[in-house]
Design an enzyme around this catalytic site. Structure first.
Site, PDB file in Angstrom:
ATOM      1  N   GLY A 180       0.666  -4.414 -15.918  1.00 39.53           N
ATOM      2  CA  GLY A 180       0.705  -3.566 -17.119  1.00 39.53           C
ATOM      3  C   GLY A 180       1.732  -4.061 -18.110  1.00 39.53           C
ATOM      4  O   GLY A 180       1.827  -5.269 -18.381  1.00 39.53           O
ATOM      5  N   ARG A 228       0.846  -1.201   0.000  1.00 40.73           N
ATOM      6  CA  ARG A 228       0.000   0.000   0.000  1.00 40.73           C
ATOM      7  C   ARG A 228       0.876   1.244   0.000  1.00 40.73           C
ATOM      8  O   ARG A 228       2.112   1.149   0.022  1.00 40.73           O
ATOM      9  CB  ARG A 228      -0.943   0.001   1.220  1.00 40.73           C
ATOM     10  N   ASN A 264      11.686   1.406   1.234  1.00 42.71           N
ATOM     11  CA  ASN A 264      10.463   2.189   1.437  1.00 42.71           C
ATOM     12  C   ASN A 264       9.694   1.775   2.696  1.00 42.71           C
ATOM     13  O   ASN A 264       9.136   2.628   3.374  1.00 42.71           O
ATOM     14  CB  ASN A 264       9.552   2.015   0.206  1.00 42.71           C
ATOM     15  N   ALA A 303      15.432   7.800  13.685  1.00 42.09           N
ATOM     16  CA  ALA A 303      15.665   6.689  12.743  1.00 42.09           C
ATOM     17  C   ALA A 303      15.832   7.223  11.320  1.00 42.09           C
ATOM     18  O   ALA A 303      16.762   6.840  10.602  1.00 42.09           O
ATOM     19  CB  ALA A 303      14.495   5.710  12.810  1.00 42.09           C
ATOM     20  N   TYR A 356      11.118   8.491  15.725  1.00 40.39           N
ATOM     21  CA  TYR A 356      10.951   8.271  14.273  1.00 40.39           C
ATOM     22  C   TYR A 356      11.928   9.182  13.528  1.00 40.39           C
ATOM     23  O   TYR A 356      12.624   8.750  12.604  1.00 40.39           O
ATOM     24  CB  TYR A 356       9.506   8.583  13.889  1.00 40.39           C
TER      25      TYR A 356
HETATM   26  N1  LIG Z   1       2.955   9.187   4.083  1.00 43.61           N
HETATM   27  C1  LIG Z   1       3.701  10.091   4.681  1.00 43.61           C
HETATM   28  O1  LIG Z   1       3.212  11.157   5.078  1.00 43.61           O
HETATM   29  C2  LIG Z   1       5.181   9.865   4.840  1.00 43.61           C
HETATM   30  C3  LIG Z   1       5.968  10.984   5.152  1.00 43.61           C
HETATM   31  C4  LIG Z   1       7.333  10.830   5.306  1.00 43.61           C
HETATM   32  C5  LIG Z   1       7.891   9.570   5.133  1.00 43.61           C
HETATM   33  N2  LIG Z   1       7.094   8.495   4.837  1.00 43.61           N
HETATM   34  C6  LIG Z   1       7.757   7.190   4.676  1.00 43.61           C
HETATM   35  O2  LIG Z   1       7.350   6.615   3.459  1.00 43.61           O
HETATM   36  C7  LIG Z   1       7.441   5.196   3.552  1.00 43.61           C
HETATM   37  C8  LIG Z   1       6.137   4.569   3.076  1.00 43.61           C
HETATM   38  O3  LIG Z   1       5.100   4.957   3.963  1.00 43.61           O
HETATM   39  P1  LIG Z   1       3.594   5.146   3.462  1.00 43.61           P
HETATM   40  O4  LIG Z   1       3.251   6.564   3.577  1.00 43.61           O
HETATM   41  O5  LIG Z   1       3.391   4.459   2.172  1.00 43.61           O
HETATM   42  O6  LIG Z   1       2.843   4.389   4.656  1.00 43.61           O
HETATM   43  P2  LIG Z   1       1.840   3.150   4.641  1.00 43.61           P
HETATM   44  O7  LIG Z   1       0.720   3.409   3.690  1.00 43.61           O
HETATM   45  O8  LIG Z   1       1.519   2.940   6.078  1.00 43.61           O
HETATM   46  O9  LIG Z   1       2.702   1.927   4.077  1.00 43.61           O
HETATM   47  C9  LIG Z   1       3.778   1.426   4.825  1.00 43.61           C
HETATM   48  C10 LIG Z   1       4.389   0.249   4.108  1.00 43.61           C
HETATM   49  O10 LIG Z   1       5.494  -0.247   4.900  1.00 43.61           O
HETATM   50  C11 LIG Z   1       5.298  -1.635   5.120  1.00 43.61           C
HETATM   51  N3  LIG Z   1       5.883  -2.100   6.377  1.00 43.61           N
HETATM   52  C12 LIG Z   1       5.757  -1.566   7.612  1.00 43.61           C
HETATM   53  N4  LIG Z   1       6.411  -2.322   8.506  1.00 43.61           N
HETATM   54  C13 LIG Z   1       6.979  -3.341   7.822  1.00 43.61           C
HETATM   55  C14 LIG Z   1       7.789  -4.467   8.173  1.00 43.61           C
HETATM   56  N5  LIG Z   1       8.150  -4.721   9.434  1.00 43.61           N
HETATM   57  N6  LIG Z   1       8.190  -5.318   7.188  1.00 43.61           N
HETATM   58  C15 LIG Z   1       7.809  -5.106   5.916  1.00 43.61           C
HETATM   59  N7  LIG Z   1       7.037  -4.080   5.510  1.00 43.61           N
HETATM   60  C16 LIG Z   1       6.629  -3.215   6.468  1.00 43.61           C
HETATM   61  C17 LIG Z   1       3.795  -1.816   5.122  1.00 43.61           C
HETATM   62  O11 LIG Z   1       3.471  -3.179   4.929  1.00 43.61           O
HETATM   63  P3  LIG Z   1       2.150  -3.850   5.624  1.00 43.61           P
HETATM   64  O12 LIG Z   1       1.017  -3.565   4.680  1.00 43.61           O
HETATM   65  O13 LIG Z   1       2.513  -5.289   5.725  1.00 43.61           O
HETATM   66  O14 LIG Z   1       1.971  -3.194   6.955  1.00 43.61           O
HETATM   67  C18 LIG Z   1       3.410  -0.911   3.946  1.00 43.61           C
HETATM   68  O15 LIG Z   1       3.649  -1.571   2.735  1.00 43.61           O
HETATM   69  C19 LIG Z   1       7.776   4.874   5.012  1.00 43.61           C
HETATM   70  O16 LIG Z   1       9.162   4.630   5.141  1.00 43.61           O
HETATM   71  C20 LIG Z   1       7.406   6.164   5.734  1.00 43.61           C
HETATM   72  O17 LIG Z   1       8.140   6.331   6.917  1.00 43.61           O
HETATM   73  C21 LIG Z   1       5.758   8.623   4.692  1.00 43.61           C
END
Ligand SMILES: NC(=O)c1ccc[n+]([C@@H]2O[C@H](COP(=O)([O-])OP(=O)(O)OC[C@H]3O[C@@H](n4cnc5c(N)ncnc54)[C@H](OP(=O)(O)O)[C@@H]3O)[C@@H](O)[C@H]2O)c1
Length: 276
Positions: free
Chosen positions: A42, A11, A79, A147, A144
């Protein structure tokens, strides 16, 4: 056409990136923890591996499997990740250990496992998805930020180490993007006490109100990342989103102002012979 290895394509940003790469005909090896997501390959080719990135043995195995499938990885994307909200004082050890395992140690272990083969390729690009929190931290997400900030610093050093092998590194710091990131499905929270209501409490209320209304569009982030990896000279750092840009500029301006204000004291510690 490129071959990608992307962690966390179930996701959010990882899924959007996998879809964008597939749509243009690239090959994606994507990792998930549970079931493979519904995704149209695709014009491209999709291979899904099961991986909990917090498991060091599984990381080694997944990277080996990935090279076994495609023979090479052109773009390695760390990611997968999640946030922990709450005051630093209120975080417990188990939550912090897991946060660091997923957000910091997993990218390190994945890079370490992939580097021998990537060095042998003589070309490739490592993308570490960090966060604006890792460059301009706010109350309520300090661990966070720690990290993600560590991954930013690791990326800078790594870029220097692997440049002689033809490898590039980019730390991508998104602002707020409309994914599950702030939902209870992803975010973890430390117990909250009244002691930090004014600082941490206020910051967390702000984030709760933002959930579902974030400015950032994950599909546009994916397109920006495609532009990045196609650039002949990609940046070492990339911010994504106008909010990230604003926070980074405010931070850098404040940092320069503080360095200037304390310059005399900073210089005062050199031995006499080097003063002047
Ligand atoms: N969205 C934001 O506002 C934002 C801002 C700054 C940085 N980020 C960074 O962007 C990246 C993606 O986040 P997102 O926004 O797409 O969030 P998200 O929709 O919550 O997706 C997080 C993804 O990480 C996976 N994940 C979490 N823990 C895991 C583990 N132990 N092993 C394998 N996969 C794991 C989840 O898999 P599951 O489905 O199995 O849980 C999911 O695919 C992250 O590194 C986040 O810190 C996001």
């Amino acid at each position: 056409m490129k071959t990608w290895f992307i962690t966390g394509i179930s996701r959010g940003l990882g899924k959007a990136l996998a879809e964008a790469a597939l749509a243009r005909g690239d090959t994606v090896i994507g990792t998930v923890r549970d079931a493979a997501p519904a995704m149209d390959a695709g014009a491209g080719a999709l291979h899904v591996l099961t991986l909990d990135v917090a498991d060091p043995g599984a990381v080694r195995q997944a990277v080996t499997e990935a090279f076994g499938i495609t023979g090479r990885i052109d773009v390695l994307v760390n990611n997968a990740g999640y946030g922990l909200l709450g005051a630093i004082e209120e975080a417990d050890d188990a939550a912090v250990d897991q946060l660091m395992a997923v957000n910091l140690l997993a990218p390190f272990r994945i890079i370490r496992a992939a580097l021998p083969a990537m060095r042998a390729q003589g070309a490739g690009h490592i993308l570490n998805i960090t966060s604006i929190a890792g460059r301009a931290p706010m109350a309520g997400s300090g661990l966070y930020a720690a990290a993600k900030g560590a991954v930013e610093m690791m990326s800078e050093a790594l870029a220097q180490e692997v440049a002689p092998f033809g490898l590039k590194v980019t730390a991508i710091a998104p602002g707020a993007f409309r994914t599950d990131f702030l939902s209870d499905h992803s975010i973890r929270r430390s117990r909250q006490t009244d002691a930090y209501a004014d600082s941490v409490g206020a910051a967390l209320n702000y984030l709760d109100e933002m959930a579902g209304r974030q400015k950032g569009d994950p599909a546009k982030a994916a397109q920006a990342i495609l532009t990045l990896v196609d650039a002949p000279e990609p940046p070492l750092h990339l911010l994504l989103g106008s909010d990230a840009l604003r926070r980074a500029r405010v931070k850098i301006d404040a940092l320069i102002e503080e360095i200037d204000r304390w310059e005399d004291l900073t210089r005062s510690t050199d031995f006499e012979e080097s003063l002047g």
